[in-house]
Design a protein around this motif. Sequence first.
Motif, PDB file in Angstrom:
ATOM      1  N   LYS A 100       0.842  -1.194   0.000  1.00  0.00           N
ATOM      2  CA  LYS A 100       0.000   0.000   0.000  1.00  0.00           C
ATOM      3  C   LYS A 100       0.881   1.250   0.000  1.00  0.00           C
ATOM      4  O   LYS A 100       1.851   1.352   0.740  1.00  0.00           O
ATOM      5  CB  LYS A 100      -0.901  -0.007   1.234  1.00  0.00           C
ATOM      6  CG  LYS A 100      -1.771   1.224   1.374  1.00  0.00           C
ATOM      7  CD  LYS A 100      -2.556   1.176   2.667  1.00  0.00           C
ATOM      8  CE  LYS A 100      -3.374   2.452   2.856  1.00  0.00           C
ATOM      9  NZ  LYS A 100      -4.117   2.433   4.148  1.00  0.00           N
ATOM     10  N   VAL A 149      -1.018  -4.661   2.707  1.00  0.00           N
ATOM     11  CA  VAL A 149      -0.656  -3.682   3.732  1.00  0.00           C
ATOM     12  C   VAL A 149       0.513  -4.230   4.530  1.00  0.00           C
ATOM     13  O   VAL A 149       0.458  -5.362   5.027  1.00  0.00           O
ATOM     14  CB  VAL A 149      -1.852  -3.382   4.656  1.00  0.00           C
ATOM     15  CG1 VAL A 149      -1.463  -2.391   5.745  1.00  0.00           C
ATOM     16  CG2 VAL A 149      -3.025  -2.848   3.847  1.00  0.00           C
ATOM     17  N   PRO A 185       2.952  -4.935   7.622  1.00  0.00           N
ATOM     18  CA  PRO A 185       2.629  -5.073   9.040  1.00  0.00           C
ATOM     19  C   PRO A 185       3.058  -3.836   9.817  1.00  0.00           C
ATOM     20  O   PRO A 185       4.098  -3.231   9.529  1.00  0.00           O
ATOM     21  CB  PRO A 185       3.425  -6.314   9.473  1.00  0.00           C
ATOM     22  CG  PRO A 185       4.506  -6.450   8.456  1.00  0.00           C
ATOM     23  CD  PRO A 185       3.961  -5.916   7.180  1.00  0.00           C
ATOM     24  N   SER A 186       2.232  -3.446  10.765  1.00  0.00           N
ATOM     25  CA  SER A 186       2.594  -2.331  11.636  1.00  0.00           C
ATOM     26  C   SER A 186       3.637  -2.784  12.649  1.00  0.00           C
ATOM     27  O   SER A 186       3.897  -3.982  12.799  1.00  0.00           O
ATOM     28  CB  SER A 186       1.355  -1.807  12.360  1.00  0.00           C
ATOM     29  OG  SER A 186       0.772  -2.829  13.159  1.00  0.00           O
ATOM     30  N   SER A 190       1.035  -7.575  15.705  1.00  0.00           N
ATOM     31  CA  SER A 190       0.894  -6.370  14.880  1.00  0.00           C
ATOM     32  C   SER A 190      -0.583  -6.048  14.723  1.00  0.00           C
ATOM     33  O   SER A 190      -1.381  -6.929  14.373  1.00  0.00           O
ATOM     34  CB  SER A 190       1.533  -6.567  13.502  1.00  0.00           C
ATOM     35  OG  SER A 190       2.942  -6.609  13.601  1.00  0.00           O
ATOM     36  N   ALA A 191      -0.936  -4.783  14.960  1.00  0.00           N
ATOM     37  CA  ALA A 191      -2.346  -4.389  14.897  1.00  0.00           C
ATOM     38  C   ALA A 191      -2.875  -4.404  13.474  1.00  0.00           C
ATOM     39  O   ALA A 191      -4.039  -4.719  13.245  1.00  0.00           O
ATOM     40  CB  ALA A 191      -2.528  -3.006  15.518  1.00  0.00           C
ATOM     41  N   THR A 192      -2.045  -4.058  12.490  1.00  0.00           N
ATOM     42  CA  THR A 192      -2.474  -4.028  11.097  1.00  0.00           C
ATOM     43  C   THR A 192      -1.466  -4.764  10.228  1.00  0.00           C
ATOM     44  O   THR A 192      -0.298  -4.905  10.580  1.00  0.00           O
ATOM     45  CB  THR A 192      -2.621  -2.581  10.592  1.00  0.00           C
ATOM     46  OG1 THR A 192      -1.363  -1.907  10.721  1.00  0.00           O
ATOM     47  CG2 THR A 192      -3.687  -1.836  11.387  1.00  0.00           C
ATOM     48  N   GLY A 193      -1.933  -5.198   9.080  1.00  0.00           N
ATOM     49  CA  GLY A 193      -1.079  -5.928   8.142  1.00  0.00           C
ATOM     50  C   GLY A 193      -1.886  -6.982   7.407  1.00  0.00           C
ATOM     51  O   GLY A 193      -2.752  -7.645   7.990  1.00  0.00           O
ATOM     52  N   SER A 194      -1.611  -7.115   6.119  1.00  0.00           N
ATOM     53  CA  SER A 194      -2.346  -8.085   5.315  1.00  0.00           C
ATOM     54  C   SER A 194      -1.885  -9.505   5.630  1.00  0.00           C
ATOM     55  O   SER A 194      -0.696  -9.761   5.854  1.00  0.00           O
ATOM     56  CB  SER A 194      -2.132  -7.797   3.827  1.00  0.00           C
ATOM     57  OG  SER A 194      -2.645  -6.528   3.478  1.00  0.00           O
TER      58      SER A 194
END
Length: 360
Positions: free
Chosen positions: A50, A153, A155-156, A178-182
């Motif tokens: 992204k 996305v 990883p955060s 990780s809170a976000t990430g594909s």
Amino acid sequence: MSGPSCRRCCCLFWFPGLLLHTVTLLSSEFRSSAGMQVTSTGPQTLQKAKGESVTLGCSYEPSPYDTGELDIEWSVVSPDTTQKDEMLISFTGGNKYIHGNHNTLSFAAADPSQGDASLFIAALSPAYSATYQCKVKKSPGVDTRKMTLVVLVKPSVPKCWAEGGQLVGHAAALHCHSATGSAPLKYQWRREGGGAIPATATQNSLTGELKISNHSQSLAGIYVCEANNAVGAEHCRINLRANTPPNRAAVIVGTVVGSLLLIIILLVFIGLLFWKLRHRFDYEKDFSNDIREDAPPPESRPVSRHTSRSASRHPQVAYSQVGETRPDVGHRRPLSTSSGGFSPQKSTAVEYDSKYGHAV
């Protein structure tokens, strides 16, 4: 060697060359008559992160027999075969056209008619994940190429934490998330400058958990967790300590002593409260007895407030209405001696004023 034999040998020598030349000409003729060809090569599926940009390649080569007008189209192939494809950008008649709200799309080449119809996409987002088709047409030739773009996305930065008291001889657990990430996200633990993770420890690459069954001083140190997917990776650090467990005997003794002190404090408090209530009860009892001893006897004949007030203002005054014949004073009955011990006195006639309601 005779003449016919020599001619036969020459024919045999030239025949393979003539055959090769014929095959080459036929091959060239076949390619020329094949029409438009898209010549781009490379993976049919692209994975990008992204926020990045990407160029979807679509180089082409027309045939000399393709004499029509050049027409280039980029579209998104609908996963539902019953639905129409979505037109993105096109080139026809020497002009570029953008269809819909696709301002981040453009041709990679300034002039797509020179053999490069590649598509450039800036600032990718997950919404651009789709199958794209490049279609190049120049009558009578036409050719297409499809590519699948997957926008992921990264990883955060993960969060690392330890579970439990990190006590020597006990089990310890480290966590990473990780809170976000594909998806799929994978986690990997390693020690930073302290040696390899022991074989007795187990880690789950999907949940990010590292379990140590028997913690020791040798396992203390900095641990690093890395979260990664197909387009990026991030990591976090945590300092795993090795704390000495408390002395059980001292804990038991301290608990007993603390309980005894608490009981003693409660008993003292209850005793003080009981003494206070008892003292207050005795004081109220003595006070009520003193009140009953000092109280005077009640009056035998209570006098109304109105009567006493009248008597104090006009003592020994007899009233009569104006014009009324007053009986002889000598025949008046003497006042009762019980009304304060006064002796009978003579009274004079008093006129009563009916307007003001008192004697005048």
